[in-house]
Write a protein that holds these residues in place. Structure first.
Motif, mmCIF file in Angstrom:
data_model
loop_
_atom_site.group_PDB
_atom_site.id
_atom_site.type_symbol
_atom_site.label_atom_id
_atom_site.label_comp_id
_atom_site.label_asym_id
_atom_site.label_seq_id
_atom_site.Cartn_x
_atom_site.Cartn_y
_atom_site.Cartn_z
ATOM 1 N N LYS A 105 -9.010 -3.501 -38.872
ATOM 2 C CA LYS A 105 -10.087 -4.039 -38.047
ATOM 3 C C LYS A 105 -9.588 -4.507 -36.676
ATOM 4 O O LYS A 105 -10.209 -4.237 -35.652
ATOM 5 C CB LYS A 105 -10.717 -5.212 -38.811
ATOM 6 N N GLU A 113 -10.736 -3.263 -32.991
ATOM 7 C CA GLU A 113 -11.350 -4.178 -32.020
ATOM 8 C C GLU A 113 -10.603 -4.148 -30.692
ATOM 9 O O GLU A 113 -11.213 -4.197 -29.624
ATOM 10 C CB GLU A 113 -11.399 -5.597 -32.593
ATOM 11 N N GLN A 114 -9.270 -4.041 -30.773
ATOM 12 C CA GLN A 114 -8.480 -3.961 -29.533
ATOM 13 C C GLN A 114 -8.711 -2.645 -28.797
ATOM 14 O O GLN A 114 -8.642 -2.584 -27.577
ATOM 15 C CB GLN A 114 -6.988 -4.100 -29.848
ATOM 16 N N ILE A 152 -11.557 -0.564 -28.994
ATOM 17 C CA ILE A 152 -12.917 -0.330 -28.472
ATOM 18 C C ILE A 152 -13.493 -1.573 -27.797
ATOM 19 O O ILE A 152 -14.619 -1.528 -27.291
ATOM 20 C CB ILE A 152 -13.870 0.205 -29.566
ATOM 21 N N HIS A 153 -12.720 -2.664 -27.767
ATOM 22 C CA HIS A 153 -13.158 -3.903 -27.113
ATOM 23 C C HIS A 153 -14.546 -4.314 -27.580
ATOM 24 O O HIS A 153 -15.462 -4.500 -26.794
ATOM 25 C CB HIS A 153 -13.129 -3.751 -25.586
ATOM 26 N N GLU A 154 -14.674 -4.417 -28.863
ATOM 27 C CA GLU A 154 -15.969 -4.712 -29.453
ATOM 28 C C GLU A 154 -15.704 -5.489 -30.735
ATOM 29 O O GLU A 154 -14.739 -5.197 -31.437
ATOM 30 C CB GLU A 154 -16.640 -3.375 -29.813
ATOM 31 N N LYS A 155 -16.541 -6.486 -31.007
ATOM 32 C CA LYS A 155 -16.388 -7.241 -32.237
ATOM 33 C C LYS A 155 -17.067 -6.430 -33.353
ATOM 34 O O LYS A 155 -18.176 -5.949 -33.182
ATOM 35 C CB LYS A 155 -17.053 -8.609 -32.069
ATOM 36 N N LEU A 156 -16.394 -6.305 -34.472
ATOM 37 C CA LEU A 156 -16.958 -5.496 -35.558
ATOM 38 C C LEU A 156 -17.763 -6.374 -36.508
ATOM 39 O O LEU A 156 -17.419 -7.535 -36.731
ATOM 40 C CB LEU A 156 -15.832 -4.790 -36.310
ATOM 41 N N LYS A 162 -14.865 2.531 -34.446
ATOM 42 C CA LYS A 162 -15.884 2.166 -35.431
ATOM 43 C C LYS A 162 -16.548 3.409 -36.013
ATOM 44 O O LYS A 162 -16.677 3.567 -37.226
ATOM 45 C CB LYS A 162 -16.945 1.258 -34.805
#
Ligand SMILES: [Zn+2]
Lengths: 281, 261
Positions: A228, A232-233, A235-239, B120
């Motif tokens: 995880k 996150e690092q 795609i710079h997005e919180k999962l 994702k």
């Protein structure tokens, strides 16, 4: 990544130690790592399941064998890695071997589930986070080879943080080695059932965990390839919280069914019965 | 071997070189083969630009060529995520390999990837399953398979296309369980110790040849044509050898290759 923390060294950051809850003696208060419910250890029962959400607390391989089988004949119990050149690795292996009573991160053997004889493998997340070492791969490969020769189904419980870093490229080669044995077992027309348990990640997911004829999972088990934090690092997005949880992976089409731990043995035995072949002459 | 006549590079230097844009997949394909016809898509989710695949002619015989490519300019590199395939990239490769098996064509893969893409949607679409299936099917194809790592060979994302009869590496390529940075971050919680990790990991072609992980090191030269001519000649020779086996022997030998690890 905390997956490779040496769990025998005490650390002030106990909140990060996901395994801690499992080792608290009976009668103590603990929190479900998935739903956060505050529980007394005894409430988990024999199967160590959260009564609030069904999450199965991490079990040692030998605990799972005791829960599930009426008869178990261990294979390759004495198989251990001889070559442990990597700095600090020999001591780490030794501690893991003592803690789990295993030669490496998987327990294999011939087991009876209800009335069904199967080749059973159970990975142990307490052994260096269930990472995939040469002996892990060797024991699983031999389990498949034995099953192919003895015409048995293979049932494999996966639990792994991923590769065994200390073994480098040899860890990667295990993915291919086991896959070759899976291919031969498949060609013999024998069933292979995988049960994804918390956590199943990295190289194990990218090989034998995803090669079963039937893929089951325990509730809320973490199942994925990349970690995880790495994602996150990137795609710079919180999962989301449900990311890589068994329920999400089922929804995405990669799991056949999620089975509650107390129903696991009966479910597996029934699945094996469905695959009993009539003798063809 | 050409490498012997030069000062040997340290593992850290090899890691650095392996990441430079020394060769592009298209240059390799057109340099070694003729009549390349590219085939696109996995038939389910899309077409991954980071995996280039198709049919080509190798010394008069048709072969299936699959290459992971990092891209040549910024736009291309972004589209290819610097050579990190999505699940549909691996499924495209598997589709083309299935096809090669059907028509009895040798499969030649070229690998340059830091690893499968950690995203994702990649997870949601089953990155693990895509790699697992590529490896499993590769254990069954009754045709010669040769994999050549020409840049980075990162982790399961590289292994997906390297479960072959032979694995070769360019002189300045690496093949490893993880990048040295990732390795150091996991083991020592300190990505800055990547140099130390590179030394320990045994990821250079020389180390891997000594360990029996690969069969051959392709010497590099400033003249790319010289490299391509050499690879072509070596491919023809080895494929002919592999084709002299029965398909049963070929598959058994491939499995035995990995059984030894
Ligand atoms: Zn819970």
């Amino acid at each position: 990544m905390d997956l490779f923390n040496n769990t025998t060294v005490s650390t002030p950051k106990i909140k990060r130690d996901a395994n801690l809850n499992d080792r608290i003696p009976d009668g103590l208060f603990l929190a479900c790592p998935y739903c956060g419910a505050q529980l007394y250890s005894k409430q988990l029962g024999d199967h160590r399941v959260c009564p609030a959400c069904g999450y199965g607390f991490r079990l040692q391989a030998r605990e799972r064998v005791a829960l599930m089988t009426t008869d178990f004949e261990e294979l390759d119990a004495d198989l251990k890695l001889a070559d442990t050149d990597f700095p600090g690795y020999a001591g780490k292996l030794e501690r893991a071997q003592q803690q789990t009573e295993l030669g490496d991160s998987v327990l294999t053997g011939i087991a009876t589930l209800e009335d069904q004889k199967v080749a059973l493998g159970i990975m142990d997340s307490y052994f260096i986070m269930g990472s995939l070492g040469t002996i892990t791969g060797e024991k699983i490969t031999r389990l498949f080879e034995h099953a192919t020769a003895a015409k048995l189904p293979v049932i494999l419980f996966t639990a792994s943080g991923g590769a065994r870093m200390q073994e480098g490229i040899h860890s990667l080669m295990q993915m291919a080695k086991v896959s070759a044995a899976v291919a031969a077992h498949q060609e013999a027309g024998l069933p292979y059932i995988v049960i994804l348990t918390d956590p199943t990640m990295g190289g194990v997911t990218a090989s034998f965990a995803m090669q079963g004829d039937i893929t089951l999972a325990e509730p809320h088990a973490l199942v994925g390839f990349a970690g995880k934090r790495v994602i996150e690092q990137t795609i710079h997005e919180k999962l989301p919280k449900e990311f890589q949880r068994a329920e999400t992976v089922l929804e995405n089409g990669f799991i056949d069914a999620i089975v509650q731990r107390p129903a696991m043995t009966a479910t597996l035995a029934q699945l094996v019965r469905f695959h009993q072949t009539q003798e063809v002459k | 071997m050409a490498a012997l006549f030069r000062r040997e590079l340290t593992p850290v230097q090899v890691v650095k070189k392996s990441r430079e844009d020394r060769f592009s997949a298209r240059e390799i394909i057109s340099g070694i083969f003729t009549d390349f016809i590219e085939l696109h898509g996995d038939r389910y989710a899309g077409d991954d630009a980071s995996v280039i695949g198709g049919l080509a002619n190798l010394g008069g015989q048709p072969v299936t060529v699959i290459a992971i490519d990092k891209g040549t300019d910024i736009k291309d590199k972004l589209a290819k995520r610097n050579g990190s395939p999505e699940p549909y990239g691996y499924r495209k490769a598997t589709r083309l390999m299935d096809q090669a098996a059907k028509f009895g064509r040798p499969i030649i893969t070229f690998i340059n990837t830091p690893g499968a893409f950690p995203g994702k949607s990649a997870e949601d679409q089953g990155q693990g399953e895509a790699i697992a299936d590529s490896i499993l099917q590769s254990m069954k194809y009754p045709v010669p398979m040769i994999a050549i790592v020409y840049g980075e060979g990162g982790s399961g994302g590289a292994l997906a296309l390297a479960t072959s009869d032979q694995v070769w590496m360019f002189q300045n390529a690496t093949y490893s369980i993880l990048s040295p940075e990732g390795f150091a971050a996991i083991l020592w919680k300190d990505a800055k110790r990547s140099g130390e990790a590179a030394e320990l990991m045994g990821l250079t072609p020389n180390d891997l040849l000594a360990n029996g992980i690969i069969e051959y090191i392709v010497p590099e030269s400033r003249s790319h044509n010289r490299v391509f001519n050499l690879v072509r000649a070596k491919l023809l020779e080895e494929i002919q050898q592999l084709q002299s086996l029965t398909t049963t022997e070929l598959v058994a030998k491939r499995r035995a290759r990995f059984r030894a690890f």
